[in-house]
Each structure stands twice: as C-alpha cells, then as structure tokens.
Motif scaffolding. Structure first.
Motif, PDB file in Angstrom:
ATOM      1  N   TYR A  13      -5.517 -47.278 -18.570  1.00 38.25           N
ATOM      2  CA  TYR A  13      -5.088 -45.660 -18.755  1.00 38.25           C
ATOM      3  C   TYR A  13      -4.144 -45.317 -17.650  1.00 38.25           C
ATOM      4  O   TYR A  13      -4.058 -45.688 -16.673  1.00 38.25           O
ATOM      5  CB  TYR A  13      -6.308 -44.585 -18.769  1.00 38.25           C
ATOM      6  CG  TYR A  13      -5.599 -43.261 -19.258  1.00 38.25           C
ATOM      7  CD1 TYR A  13      -5.418 -42.938 -20.275  1.00 38.25           C
ATOM      8  CD2 TYR A  13      -5.952 -42.165 -18.150  1.00 38.25           C
ATOM      9  CE1 TYR A  13      -4.926 -41.742 -20.580  1.00 38.25           C
ATOM     10  CE2 TYR A  13      -5.619 -41.074 -18.443  1.00 38.25           C
ATOM     11  CZ  TYR A  13      -5.120 -40.753 -19.782  1.00 38.25           C
ATOM     12  OH  TYR A  13      -4.690 -39.319 -20.006  1.00 38.25           O
ATOM     13  N   PHE A  15      -3.342 -43.032 -15.902  1.00 36.14           N
ATOM     14  CA  PHE A  15      -3.501 -42.519 -14.650  1.00 36.14           C
ATOM     15  C   PHE A  15      -4.689 -43.381 -13.725  1.00 36.14           C
ATOM     16  O   PHE A  15      -4.473 -43.135 -12.576  1.00 36.14           O
ATOM     17  CB  PHE A  15      -3.993 -41.191 -14.817  1.00 36.14           C
ATOM     18  CG  PHE A  15      -2.676 -40.061 -15.102  1.00 36.14           C
ATOM     19  CD1 PHE A  15      -1.900 -39.787 -13.881  1.00 36.14           C
ATOM     20  CD2 PHE A  15      -2.486 -39.590 -16.326  1.00 36.14           C
ATOM     21  CE1 PHE A  15      -0.726 -39.007 -14.406  1.00 36.14           C
ATOM     22  CE2 PHE A  15      -1.311 -38.886 -16.565  1.00 36.14           C
ATOM     23  CZ  PHE A  15      -0.394 -38.668 -15.429  1.00 36.14           C
ATOM     24  N   GLY A  36       1.466 -36.848  -9.377  1.00 34.66           N
ATOM     25  CA  GLY A  36       0.959 -37.740 -10.448  1.00 34.66           C
ATOM     26  C   GLY A  36       0.267 -36.934 -11.587  1.00 34.66           C
ATOM     27  O   GLY A  36       0.859 -36.077 -12.472  1.00 34.66           O
ATOM     28  N   ILE A  37      -1.127 -37.213 -11.458  1.00 32.49           N
ATOM     29  CA  ILE A  37      -1.836 -36.437 -12.619  1.00 32.49           C
ATOM     30  C   ILE A  37      -1.751 -34.667 -12.551  1.00 32.49           C
ATOM     31  O   ILE A  37      -1.677 -34.248 -11.525  1.00 32.49           O
ATOM     32  CB  ILE A  37      -3.484 -36.895 -12.367  1.00 32.49           C
ATOM     33  CG1 ILE A  37      -3.991 -36.664 -13.795  1.00 32.49           C
ATOM     34  CG2 ILE A  37      -3.839 -36.274 -11.191  1.00 32.49           C
ATOM     35  CD1 ILE A  37      -5.384 -37.508 -14.019  1.00 32.49           C
ATOM     36  N   GLY A  38      -1.950 -34.229 -13.785  1.00 32.82           N
ATOM     37  CA  GLY A  38      -1.761 -32.906 -13.764  1.00 32.82           C
ATOM     38  C   GLY A  38      -3.351 -32.219 -13.477  1.00 32.82           C
ATOM     39  O   GLY A  38      -3.961 -31.461 -14.378  1.00 32.82           O
ATOM     40  N   LYS A 102      -9.918 -33.797 -24.058  1.00 32.54           N
ATOM     41  CA  LYS A 102      -9.597 -35.344 -24.047  1.00 32.54           C
ATOM     42  C   LYS A 102     -10.758 -36.157 -25.034  1.00 32.54           C
ATOM     43  O   LYS A 102     -10.489 -36.797 -25.951  1.00 32.54           O
ATOM     44  CB  LYS A 102      -9.675 -36.117 -22.792  1.00 32.54           C
ATOM     45  CG  LYS A 102      -9.228 -37.479 -22.730  1.00 32.54           C
ATOM     46  CD  LYS A 102      -9.091 -38.013 -21.527  1.00 32.54           C
ATOM     47  CE  LYS A 102      -8.548 -39.494 -21.559  1.00 32.54           C
ATOM     48  NZ  LYS A 102      -8.523 -40.033 -19.987  1.00 32.54           N
ATOM     49  N   TYR A 126       1.218 -37.187 -24.362  1.00 31.58           N
ATOM     50  CA  TYR A 126       0.047 -37.335 -23.828  1.00 31.58           C
ATOM     51  C   TYR A 126      -0.322 -38.832 -24.529  1.00 31.58           C
ATOM     52  O   TYR A 126      -0.575 -39.008 -25.714  1.00 31.58           O
ATOM     53  CB  TYR A 126      -0.974 -36.009 -24.138  1.00 31.58           C
ATOM     54  CG  TYR A 126      -2.229 -36.319 -23.480  1.00 31.58           C
ATOM     55  CD1 TYR A 126      -2.664 -36.459 -22.111  1.00 31.58           C
ATOM     56  CD2 TYR A 126      -3.610 -36.221 -24.112  1.00 31.58           C
ATOM     57  CE1 TYR A 126      -3.734 -36.818 -21.584  1.00 31.58           C
ATOM     58  CE2 TYR A 126      -4.798 -36.063 -23.666  1.00 31.58           C
ATOM     59  CZ  TYR A 126      -4.739 -36.450 -22.337  1.00 31.58           C
ATOM     60  OH  TYR A 126      -6.234 -36.206 -21.779  1.00 31.58           O
ATOM     61  N   TYR A 207      -2.442 -26.144 -22.461  1.00 33.10           N
ATOM     62  CA  TYR A 207      -1.487 -25.438 -21.489  1.00 33.10           C
ATOM     63  C   TYR A 207      -1.065 -23.818 -22.062  1.00 33.10           C
ATOM     64  O   TYR A 207      -0.047 -23.390 -21.492  1.00 33.10           O
ATOM     65  CB  TYR A 207       0.026 -26.300 -21.306  1.00 33.10           C
ATOM     66  CG  TYR A 207      -0.586 -27.694 -20.729  1.00 33.10           C
ATOM     67  CD1 TYR A 207      -0.751 -27.582 -19.174  1.00 33.10           C
ATOM     68  CD2 TYR A 207      -0.802 -28.689 -21.605  1.00 33.10           C
ATOM     69  CE1 TYR A 207      -1.160 -28.847 -18.611  1.00 33.10           C
ATOM     70  CE2 TYR A 207      -0.918 -29.913 -20.956  1.00 33.10           C
ATOM     71  CZ  TYR A 207      -1.095 -30.017 -19.439  1.00 33.10           C
ATOM     72  OH  TYR A 207      -1.619 -31.241 -19.020  1.00 33.10           O
ATOM     73  N   TYR A 355       4.426 -42.447 -21.255  1.00 36.03           N
ATOM     74  CA  TYR A 355       4.218 -41.640 -22.389  1.00 36.03           C
ATOM     75  C   TYR A 355       4.946 -41.786 -23.567  1.00 36.03           C
ATOM     76  O   TYR A 355       4.867 -41.026 -24.788  1.00 36.03           O
ATOM     77  CB  TYR A 355       4.762 -39.987 -21.858  1.00 36.03           C
ATOM     78  CG  TYR A 355       4.114 -39.605 -20.586  1.00 36.03           C
ATOM     79  CD1 TYR A 355       2.916 -38.719 -20.819  1.00 36.03           C
ATOM     80  CD2 TYR A 355       4.584 -39.853 -19.522  1.00 36.03           C
ATOM     81  CE1 TYR A 355       2.213 -38.210 -19.737  1.00 36.03           C
ATOM     82  CE2 TYR A 355       4.060 -39.344 -18.246  1.00 36.03           C
ATOM     83  CZ  TYR A 355       2.896 -38.529 -18.538  1.00 36.03           C
ATOM     84  OH  TYR A 355       2.064 -38.280 -17.168  1.00 36.03           O
ATOM     85  N   ARG A 364       8.041 -37.745 -14.636  1.00 31.52           N
ATOM     86  CA  ARG A 364       7.476 -36.300 -14.555  1.00 31.52           C
ATOM     87  C   ARG A 364       7.041 -36.097 -13.317  1.00 31.52           C
ATOM     88  O   ARG A 364       6.707 -36.741 -12.294  1.00 31.52           O
ATOM     89  CB  ARG A 364       6.223 -36.255 -15.410  1.00 31.52           C
ATOM     90  CG  ARG A 364       5.723 -34.834 -16.002  1.00 31.52           C
ATOM     91  CD  ARG A 364       4.448 -34.890 -16.515  1.00 31.52           C
ATOM     92  NE  ARG A 364       3.289 -35.129 -15.507  1.00 31.52           N
ATOM     93  CZ  ARG A 364       1.912 -35.228 -15.852  1.00 31.52           C
ATOM     94  NH1 ARG A 364       1.669 -35.061 -17.229  1.00 31.52           N
ATOM     95  NH2 ARG A 364       0.990 -35.348 -15.175  1.00 31.52           N
TER      96      ARG A 364
HETATM   97  C1  MLT Z   1      -1.836 -35.561 -17.247  1.00 30.92           C
HETATM   98  O1  MLT Z   1      -1.603 -35.222 -16.058  1.00 30.92           O
HETATM   99  O2  MLT Z   1      -1.041 -35.837 -18.120  1.00 30.92           O
HETATM  100  C2  MLT Z   1      -3.319 -35.078 -17.731  1.00 30.92           C
HETATM  101  O3  MLT Z   1      -3.717 -34.195 -17.180  1.00 30.92           O
HETATM  102  C3  MLT Z   1      -3.926 -36.291 -17.549  1.00 30.92           C
HETATM  103  C4  MLT Z   1      -5.098 -36.634 -18.408  1.00 30.92           C
HETATM  104  O4  MLT Z   1      -5.587 -35.609 -18.935  1.00 30.92           O
HETATM  105  O5  MLT Z   1      -5.766 -37.615 -18.309  1.00 30.92           O
END
Ligand code: MLT
Length: 396
Positions: A13, A15, A36-38, A102, A126, A207, A355, A364
């Motif tokens: 994965y 992340f 990095g991660i959101g 998810k 995603y 979002y 992605y 990103r």
């Molecule tokens: C992201 O940063 O693209 C998502 O938050 C990552 C995720 O939900 O695994």
C-alpha cells in the motif's frame, strides 16, 4: 507457504511504503516534515471526544452493534443528507454504517465484480479502487484524467466493449489526489452513461465538506433517479478530524446497497457502538467549526502556493481538498522527485505514480502541517536547490 494468486497484482500500500521510508530516514536521524498521507494534524472536535468519553462508559454500547449500523447513527446520516443536499433517504434501507470509508469502498467490489468484469477507474486515483478490483478478480479500465480534461473522465473515450463488461465506475469529487471538482451537469452525464450500460456508480465523497472560496460540492443523489444507480461513500475522517476512529457510511438505493450489506455482514461485525454515537455528535457539529477548519486549510493552501510560485511552479488554487497536485520538474520522474525531496530536504511527498500510471510526472502535497512548517518546507526546498526548473540549471 505460497500466498494467494490474487495478491500477485497488489503492490505494498502506497502509504505503508511511505511510512517505511519515513521510519528509515528517522532512524538515520533525519528531521522529517511529512506532506504525505492526508491525515489531519489538528484534534478531533471536542464535542465528539466528549461524547465518546460518555458513551464508552455505557455498558449497553459494549456488545455487537447491528450489522448495518445503529438506528440512531443511520437516522443522523439521513438527517445530515436532508440538511446538506435536500435528499430524503430511508434510514433502514438506504444507508449503512462503515468502519471507515476505505472498508466500504474495498468491499463494494466483492458485491459486484466477477472474474473477467471491468471496473472503470480514473487514473490517477485513490489506489484502493484499482487494487480492490484486482482482489475481486476484475480488471480496471483506467480512464485518464489530467489538465486536458479538467480531471473529468471523458466518457466518450470509453470503448463500448469495455463499458458493456463494466460493473462499477468509481469517481471521487472533490478529488484525491488532484483537488479537482465536478458539477451536477457532469454527474448527470455520468448517470446517463451508467443507465445505458447498467453500471453502478460509486462516488467517494470523503472531501465534500473540505471546500473553499464559496464552492459547494454536489451529491449524485440530488439527481432524480440516481439512487438506483449510485452509492455514495461519506467519511467522518477528514471533515471532523476522525481518521483514527474508523467511522463512515454509505448511501444509495436499497437495491444497489444490498450486495454491500451482504458482503459486510459476512466479513465484519460493525463499528463499535460508542464510536457510532460519537459519529452522530460529529454529524451534528455546528457548521462554524467546519468553516473554521477549512479556513485553516485555505490559509495553508495560499501560503504553499505562494512559496511554490517563488520556486517556479505555475500552480492554481484548488477549490477543495487539502491537496496540491503538482508537475515534477522536467527531466525527473515522480519517484526521483520524491526521493530528492526526502534525501535533500527531509520532506515526504507521495509520487504521482502511486496513484496510477497517468500520475507519473506529478507529485502531491498534503497541507497537513501548520503554516510555519509550510514556510520551512519552502525554505528547505530553496536551500536544497529544488525548484521547477532545476533540470535546466536555473537558480532561484
Ligand atoms: C490519502 O492520503 O490519499 C488518503 O488519506 C490515504 C488513505 O486513506 O489511505
């Protein structure tokens, strides 16, 4: 022991891999700033945490939850839909609680996709949409999105033979990773396409509340008849700073939602009831709190864009999400850029190729650190000679 063949096409994965690199760099003593991660960096709203404190002590929350979510959680979801989009849903038939979106997004593929079926997946997107297709034995058909089509899949370019074998089209607006938005007219076109080919539209709405400058994101379910062809996945994670709590929900017509419910009731036993109660408090959060949070991201967005412009990036202002999707300097690929950012500046960014193939050439930035840290990011990039024209030898 040999793992199943279905894992052959699944990469680590994105992340999880990035976390590994962060750990390695930290072990070498690097001072890392992760874009990095959101994952929101501010705390879950206090009204939600207080509710959780109370509910966790209540023994009636300690046993199995109902498979489709508690009745009061589902009622809160439909109330929210009514207030936010003017959409009336049946709480018993047209919504289901998820253990984070998810989870629901991955499981819906098992409810619809047989070996040999196609899914229609934007590229970039995603990573779960393509990888859950592989896990279910299907084949993603990548719909390229980029500046040339305003990041909206061009439906006319999907071959008829693919559309006829497609079971799901996955969309996500406001969009991760690009920050792009879509309007209701585009959704109407997608709905006509879905009706023509009998395809389920899955719309990731993670979002939809993270918007700026007066932009208001629409819902497919606002369109007459859409619920028979569409499931929308709503998430508490980003709107209420609840990524760690794992709570979300899906909405759609009874018939389209039933396969997801069947899969889920055979695989999981629902979200902790106390978390669902906290999830209700979240859905009742006063709008001012969400506006305040969005104001924080909007201000960060502006600071980062200004800094990036100084570094040669010609970057517009996304109307939504806390992501900036940026072209990598000429002469580098996205993995090389991510490597240079980490090695020379201690900054973590996901490479665009994580992605999807069409994400190559981009990277990103997640606006998940405070304004001072973002200014430091720009300074570190300057010091490290990282700018948009670095391959041409230009100096900034
Ligand atoms: C992201 O940063 O693209 C998502 O938050 C990552 C995720 O939900 O695994």
């Amino acid at each position: 022991m040999k793992p199943s063949k279905r894992l052959d096409r699944i990469p680590p994965y994105l992340f999880a891999e990035i976390d590994r690199k962060i750990d390695e760099a930290k072990a070498k003593g690097a001072d890392i700033i992760s874009l990095g991660i959101g994952d929101p960096d501010t705390a879950t709203f206090p009204n939600i945490v207080e509710k959780m404190h109370r509910e966790i002590d209540d023994a009636s929350n300690h046993n199995y939850p109902p498979y489709q979510g508690t009745k009061d959680f589902r009622q809160a979801c439909v109330n929210w839909m009514k207030n936010r989009f003017g959409v009336e849903l049946d709480p018993d038939k047209e919504t289901v609680a998820l253990i984070g979106s998810k989870e629901g997004i991955a499981h819906v593929f098992f409810g619809y996709v047989d070996p040999g079926d196609y899914t229609l997946v934007p590229d970039p997107a995603y990573p779960v949409y393509a990888n859950a297709t592989y896990l279910a034995g299907g084949e993603p058909y990548f719909m390229p999105v980029g500046p040339e089509n305003n990041y909206l899949p061009d439906l006319g370019k999907i071959p008829g033979e693919v559309a006829r074998k497609a079971k799901i089209m996955f969309l996500n607006y406001p969009n991760n990773p690009t920050g792009a938005v879509a309007n209701l007219d585009y959704f109407k076109e997608v709905l006509e396409f879905a009706k023509k080919y009998d395809i389920l539209i899955c719309h990731d709405q993670a979002y939809c509340e993270m918007t700026y400058d007066g932009y208001v994101a629409p819902s497919f379910l606002q369109i007459e008849g859409a619920r028979d062809y569409c499931i929308e996945f709503f998430s508490h994670s980003k709107t209420y700073n609840m990524t760690g709590w794992r709570i979300a929900w899906a909405a759609g017509g009874e018939k389209v939602l039933t396969p997801l419910k069947t899969i889920k009731s055979n695989i999981d036993s629902g979200a902790f009831k106390a978390v669902q109660k906290a999830g209700i408090a979240a859905l009742e959060t006063p709008q001012e709190k969400i506006t305040e949070l969005n104001e924080i991201y909007r201000s960060r967005r502006n600071i980062m864009i200004e800094g990036l412009r100084e570094l040669g990036w010609d970057v517009g202002s996304p109307k939504a999400t806390f992501y900036l999707w940026l072209p990598v300097p000429k002469g580098l690929n996205s993995a090389e850029l991510a490597e240079i950012m980490l090695e020379r500046a201690g900054i973590v960014v996901p490479p665009g190729n994580g992605y999807g193939p069409n994400g190559e050439g981009f990277f990103r930035i997640a606006l998940t650190v405070d304004e001072n840290k973002l200014r430091e990011v720009v300074e570190r990039m300057k010091k490290a000679g990282i700018h948009f024209n670095m391959a041409s030898g230009a100096v900034y």
